[in-house]
Design a protein around this motif. Structure first.
Motif, mmCIF file in Angstrom:
data_model
loop_
_atom_site.group_PDB
_atom_site.id
_atom_site.type_symbol
_atom_site.label_atom_id
_atom_site.label_comp_id
_atom_site.label_asym_id
_atom_site.label_seq_id
_atom_site.Cartn_x
_atom_site.Cartn_y
_atom_site.Cartn_z
ATOM 1 N N VAL A 242 0.896 -0.715 -0.299
ATOM 2 C CA VAL A 242 0.238 0.124 0.111
ATOM 3 C C VAL A 242 0.964 0.932 -0.056
ATOM 4 O O VAL A 242 2.074 0.819 0.378
ATOM 5 C CB VAL A 242 -1.080 -0.231 0.722
ATOM 6 N N THR A 243 0.295 2.960 -0.150
ATOM 7 C CA THR A 243 0.701 3.873 -0.581
ATOM 8 C C THR A 243 0.464 4.524 -0.096
ATOM 9 O O THR A 243 0.495 6.236 0.372
ATOM 10 C CB THR A 243 0.956 4.144 -2.175
ATOM 11 N N THR A 244 -0.841 4.768 0.323
ATOM 12 C CA THR A 244 -2.456 5.638 0.967
ATOM 13 C C THR A 244 -3.479 4.786 1.137
ATOM 14 O O THR A 244 -3.555 3.848 1.171
ATOM 15 C CB THR A 244 -2.464 6.487 -0.348
ATOM 16 N N LEU A 245 -3.403 5.410 2.040
ATOM 17 C CA LEU A 245 -5.069 5.247 2.805
ATOM 18 C C LEU A 245 -6.095 4.440 1.875
ATOM 19 O O LEU A 245 -6.428 3.295 2.161
ATOM 20 C CB LEU A 245 -5.491 6.103 3.717
ATOM 21 N N LYS A 246 -6.640 5.105 0.679
ATOM 22 C CA LYS A 246 -7.380 5.329 -0.649
ATOM 23 C C LYS A 246 -6.362 3.467 -0.890
ATOM 24 O O LYS A 246 -7.222 3.125 -1.134
ATOM 25 C CB LYS A 246 -6.693 6.051 -1.105
ATOM 26 N N SER A 247 -5.268 3.377 -1.455
ATOM 27 C CA SER A 247 -5.039 2.156 -1.917
ATOM 28 C C SER A 247 -5.526 0.902 -1.305
ATOM 29 O O SER A 247 -5.523 -0.109 -1.717
ATOM 30 C CB SER A 247 -3.955 2.442 -2.221
ATOM 31 N N ALA A 248 -4.987 1.348 0.327
ATOM 32 C CA ALA A 248 -5.398 0.411 1.300
ATOM 33 C C ALA A 248 -6.383 0.104 1.293
ATOM 34 O O ALA A 248 -7.491 -1.351 1.068
ATOM 35 C CB ALA A 248 -4.692 0.683 2.567
#
Length: 264
Positions: A242-248
């Motif tokens: 993951v790279t961001t909360l959105k991607s998680a």
């Protein structure tokens, strides 16, 4: 002639070995600038900590959750603990131990009380960033939603991502009426910024072992640490970068819906 040359060469090697052996003898008893680490505890941010909810929300309706979101930790020897060469060698040959430079674990230096204070301050900042990141992601006004985070005996910033995911799950689930976890035990680690950016934390190969031990089947890892996380990956534990909360959140949604999920 060869016989004559071999004698001084042998003598020279023998004499050189004396200081080398002396150095090994000193190293065997002298403390080294290392810290030893091992898998620590995990905590379900959707559950309770000593009878108190880890995440409490007021000012907005919340939903019941199933499954678990487990933040992970490592346990390290203290900054004043002497680590000898025997400890280092033993840890190098074990998959459940790691030898780390002391200044990488305790970069601020200082006494144990000062380091503990610094780690607790990092945790407080991480919690604030997690609240901001979750509310920003959900597009909810910060002035009408009151989020309290409680997790005793844990310091540092590495729980940020999972605090944010827990808030999202309690407020919105997967966005379609289901749980963000899909009923699974999801573990992982990662710092977080208010804009949702996920950062690296270190010690991830030990954290994957803690996650597997406590029943996780999926581990969310900062993308930059994929290689380290896979080095001693327990069988049956799936890595998702993951790279961001959105991607998680997107990856967990895709996992539940049977769609393609990123992998390390």
């Amino acid at each position: 002639m060869l016989t004559r040359l071999s004698r001084p060469r042998t003598r020279t090697l023998a004499l050189c070995a004396v200081p080398v052996l002396a150095l090994f003898g000193v190293a065997a008893f002298a403390p080294l600038p290392f810290t030893l680490a091992q898998p620590g505890t995990t905590a379900n941010v959707l559950g309770d900590d000593h009878g108190t909810p880890v995440i409490s929300i007021k000012g907005a309706p919340t939903r019941p959750t199933e499954g678990e979101l487990r933040m992970t930790t490592i346990v390290a020897t203290g900054p004043t603990v002497d680590v000898g060469i025997g400890d280092v060698v033993d840890s190098w040959f074990r998959t459940d131990r790691a030898v780390l430079p002391r200044n990488s674990v305790y970069p601020t230096g200082g006494s144990e009380k000062e380091i503990e204070k610094h780690n607790l301050e990092d945790m407080r900042k991480s919690q604030n960033s997690a609240v901001d990141a979750a509310l920003n992601y959900l597009d909810k006004p910060k002035n009408s939603v009151d989020v309290t985070l409680h997790l005793a005996d844990v310091g540092g910033p590495s729980a940020g991502l999972f605090f944010a995911l827990g808030i999202v799950d309690k407020l919105d689930g997967d966005g379609s009426g289901g749980d963000l976890t899909g009923g699974r035990t999801i573990a992982g680690t990662g710092t977080i910024q208010a804009n949702g950016t996920v950062g690296a934390v270190g010690g991830v190969s030990l954290k994957t072992q803690a996650a597997h031990r406590d029943g996780a089947t999926v581990f969310l890892v900062p993308k930059a640490e994929c290689r380290e996380a896979g080095a001693e990956l327990p069988k049956g534990l799936r890595l998702i970068p993951v790279t961001t909360l959105k991607s998680a959140v997107s990856s967990l949604q895709a996992l539940e819906q049977g769609r393609e999920v990123p992998s390390c």
